[in-house]
Scaffold this motif. Structure first.
Motif, PDB file in Angstrom:
ATOM      1  N   GLN A  36       8.328  34.524  16.037  1.00 22.19           N
ATOM      2  CA  GLN A  36       7.431  34.011  16.897  1.00 22.19           C
ATOM      3  C   GLN A  36       6.590  32.928  16.387  1.00 22.19           C
ATOM      4  O   GLN A  36       6.111  31.924  17.087  1.00 22.19           O
ATOM      5  CB  GLN A  36       6.893  35.069  17.652  1.00 22.19           C
ATOM      6  CG  GLN A  36       6.023  34.765  18.951  1.00 22.19           C
ATOM      7  CD  GLN A  36       7.064  34.323  20.109  1.00 22.19           C
ATOM      8  OE1 GLN A  36       8.275  34.395  19.847  1.00 22.19           O
ATOM      9  NE2 GLN A  36       6.514  33.918  20.995  1.00 22.19           N
ATOM     10  N   ALA A  37       5.678  33.304  15.345  1.00 23.31           N
ATOM     11  CA  ALA A  37       4.778  32.482  14.638  1.00 23.31           C
ATOM     12  C   ALA A  37       5.295  30.981  14.244  1.00 23.31           C
ATOM     13  O   ALA A  37       4.660  30.170  14.299  1.00 23.31           O
ATOM     14  CB  ALA A  37       4.262  33.229  13.475  1.00 23.31           C
ATOM     15  N   PHE A  56      -1.538  43.216  13.444  1.00 21.56           N
ATOM     16  CA  PHE A  56      -2.053  41.951  13.358  1.00 21.56           C
ATOM     17  C   PHE A  56      -0.686  40.897  13.044  1.00 21.56           C
ATOM     18  O   PHE A  56      -0.231  41.271  12.049  1.00 21.56           O
ATOM     19  CB  PHE A  56      -3.032  41.638  12.358  1.00 21.56           C
ATOM     20  CG  PHE A  56      -4.414  42.148  12.738  1.00 21.56           C
ATOM     21  CD1 PHE A  56      -5.175  41.567  13.602  1.00 21.56           C
ATOM     22  CD2 PHE A  56      -4.802  43.628  12.128  1.00 21.56           C
ATOM     23  CE1 PHE A  56      -6.460  42.308  13.788  1.00 21.56           C
ATOM     24  CE2 PHE A  56      -6.176  44.153  12.531  1.00 21.56           C
ATOM     25  CZ  PHE A  56      -6.843  43.543  13.299  1.00 21.56           C
ATOM     26  N   LEU A  57      -0.441  39.935  13.800  1.00 24.49           N
ATOM     27  CA  LEU A  57       0.464  38.967  13.504  1.00 24.49           C
ATOM     28  C   LEU A  57       0.308  38.270  12.377  1.00 24.49           C
ATOM     29  O   LEU A  57       1.156  38.064  11.282  1.00 24.49           O
ATOM     30  CB  LEU A  57       0.631  37.946  14.710  1.00 24.49           C
ATOM     31  CG  LEU A  57       1.533  36.842  14.619  1.00 24.49           C
ATOM     32  CD1 LEU A  57       2.948  37.510  14.787  1.00 24.49           C
ATOM     33  CD2 LEU A  57       1.481  35.573  15.444  1.00 24.49           C
ATOM     34  N   GLY A  90      -0.115  36.654  19.444  1.00 25.80           N
ATOM     35  CA  GLY A  90      -0.501  37.724  18.352  1.00 25.80           C
ATOM     36  C   GLY A  90      -1.948  37.823  18.224  1.00 25.80           C
ATOM     37  O   GLY A  90      -2.867  37.388  19.178  1.00 25.80           O
ATOM     38  N   HIS A  91      -2.410  38.561  17.115  1.00 25.21           N
ATOM     39  CA  HIS A  91      -3.794  38.896  16.850  1.00 25.21           C
ATOM     40  C   HIS A  91      -4.128  38.580  15.555  1.00 25.21           C
ATOM     41  O   HIS A  91      -3.113  38.644  14.517  1.00 25.21           O
ATOM     42  CB  HIS A  91      -4.192  40.351  16.970  1.00 25.21           C
ATOM     43  CG  HIS A  91      -3.940  40.849  18.358  1.00 25.21           C
ATOM     44  ND1 HIS A  91      -4.270  40.411  19.478  1.00 25.21           N
ATOM     45  CD2 HIS A  91      -2.761  41.896  18.841  1.00 25.21           C
ATOM     46  CE1 HIS A  91      -3.768  41.041  20.633  1.00 25.21           C
ATOM     47  NE2 HIS A  91      -2.916  41.907  20.090  1.00 25.21           N
ATOM     48  N   LEU A  92      -5.090  38.150  15.127  1.00 27.21           N
ATOM     49  CA  LEU A  92      -5.465  37.501  13.822  1.00 27.21           C
ATOM     50  C   LEU A  92      -6.569  38.312  12.905  1.00 27.21           C
ATOM     51  O   LEU A  92      -7.571  38.752  13.405  1.00 27.21           O
ATOM     52  CB  LEU A  92      -6.108  35.895  14.269  1.00 27.21           C
ATOM     53  CG  LEU A  92      -6.556  35.375  12.644  1.00 27.21           C
ATOM     54  CD1 LEU A  92      -5.293  34.989  11.713  1.00 27.21           C
ATOM     55  CD2 LEU A  92      -7.034  34.141  13.020  1.00 27.21           C
ATOM     56  N   CYS A 138      -1.658  31.525  15.946  1.00 31.15           N
ATOM     57  CA  CYS A 138      -1.534  33.007  16.271  1.00 31.15           C
ATOM     58  C   CYS A 138      -1.824  33.272  17.671  1.00 31.15           C
ATOM     59  O   CYS A 138      -1.076  34.113  18.111  1.00 31.15           O
ATOM     60  CB  CYS A 138      -2.839  33.653  15.408  1.00 31.15           C
ATOM     61  SG  CYS A 138      -2.402  35.677  15.292  1.00 31.15           S
ATOM     62  N   LEU A 139      -2.751  32.618  18.315  1.00 35.82           N
ATOM     63  CA  LEU A 139      -3.034  32.727  19.587  1.00 35.82           C
ATOM     64  C   LEU A 139      -1.715  32.260  20.874  1.00 35.82           C
ATOM     65  O   LEU A 139      -1.354  33.206  21.420  1.00 35.82           O
ATOM     66  CB  LEU A 139      -4.091  31.992  20.175  1.00 35.82           C
ATOM     67  CG  LEU A 139      -4.671  31.816  21.595  1.00 35.82           C
ATOM     68  CD1 LEU A 139      -4.939  33.040  22.227  1.00 35.82           C
ATOM     69  CD2 LEU A 139      -5.555  31.038  21.966  1.00 35.82           C
TER      70      LEU A 139
END
Length: 304
Positions: A248-249, A162-163, A33-35, A28-29
């Protein structure tokens, strides 16, 4: 890369038996993104964030969300200085590289919304002035289950920032035995080594962008998105932003696996943490988030 194994090993000294979730947080980082970590209290959500911040070497701030928290408590406020006869802005805890938002769903929707611009655009607007946040900017938030007292449900717009959403779950028997025998693992956080820093993380994030995703995999992602928009089990379909988040993830996950290209397996593995919190069942459906993901994995062909 060896650094990813080292990071996982270092954090697992404190967060026992959760290597997969540690890799998900790292993914995620790297994907910018955000978790969101959703689970019952006491299973190590905050400990994971503290250990993660220490090992990544980022500036760290922690906020405990409560029902009486105000947006200014997050963003900051201008205070009048009599000596200079002027207002001076005092920045809030959001001006950091790594922000832990503990129990995010205990704050009111108005306060939760203060994070929307920060998480989406890496900036905040206070009193008409836009201020850029530090780079990298990473939010790790914890959330108690919605059925626990004193919680407010996160609106769809907030969830979409949040990703990924993950759950730690209870530890396995062996890991829990080590925890019980060894005492409070948070005491070990101060001993963890910082293996990264902001500059290195920005470089790794740039490397993620270069990971190849072939047309066949892109077509698979499009079929998944289209299925959620057409099937009657879903209240609404996944957005284009959700598709971009999944891609992206998956690129970040491929890099963690030492590959320069994305496989359909990466898409399938990350589908639940990336998409489940973005999906809702139709009014006449009894499915929940995991059921909706299983339906996608079973019904959408990888190759046509």
């Amino acid at each position: 890369m060896a650094i990813f194994a080292q990071l996982t090993e270092e954090i697992s000294r404190v967060v026992l038996g959760k290597d997969h979730q540690i890799r998900q947080a790292l993914c995620c980082l790297l994907a910018r993104g955000h978790l969101l970590i959703e689970d019952v209290p006491g299973v190590g959500k905050t400990t994971l964030s503290q250990a993660f911040a220490k090992v990544t070497g980022l500036d760290y701030q922690r906020m405990q969300f409560t029902s009486d928290l105000l947006p200014s408590d997050i963003l900051g406020v201008s205070i009048f200085d009599r000596n200079s006869n002027a207002f001076h802005f005092h920045s809030g805890p959001v001006f950091t590289q790594f922000l832990l938002v503990d129990e995010i769903n205990r704050a009111s929707p108005k306060t939760q919304s203060a994070l929307l611009e920060a998480m989406a655009e890496k900036q905040v607007t206070v009193e008409g002035e836009t201020r850029t946040l530090p780079k990298p900017f990473f939010v790790m938030a914890t959330q108690n289950p919605w059925f626990q007292s004193g919680t407010f449900p996160l609106p769809e717009s907030q969830l979409d920032r949040f990703l990924m959403r993950i759950s730690l779950g209870y530890p396995d028997e062996q890991s829990e035995r080590r925890l019980l025998a060894g005492g409070d693992p948070r005491a070990l956080i101060a001993e963890l080594r910082a293996l990264l820093n902001a500059e290195k993380i920005i470089g790794l994030q740039a490397m993620v962008d270069k990971i190849e995703i072939r047309d066949s995999v892109l077509s698979y992602v499009q079929r998944i998105i289209a299925f959620t928009r057409q099937d009657s089990h879903y209240a609404f379909g996944l957005s284009t932003r959700a598709a971009l988040a999944l891609i992206q993830a998956s690129k970040a996950w491929a890099m963690l696996g030492g590959r320069a290209y994305v496989l359909p397996d990466d898409i399938q593995l990350l589908l639940e943490p990336v998409a489940a919190h973005r999906l809702k069942p139709a009014a006449d459906s009894q499915d929940d988030g995991p059921d909706l993901i299983k339906r996608l994995l079973l019904q959408v062909p990888v190759v046509v």
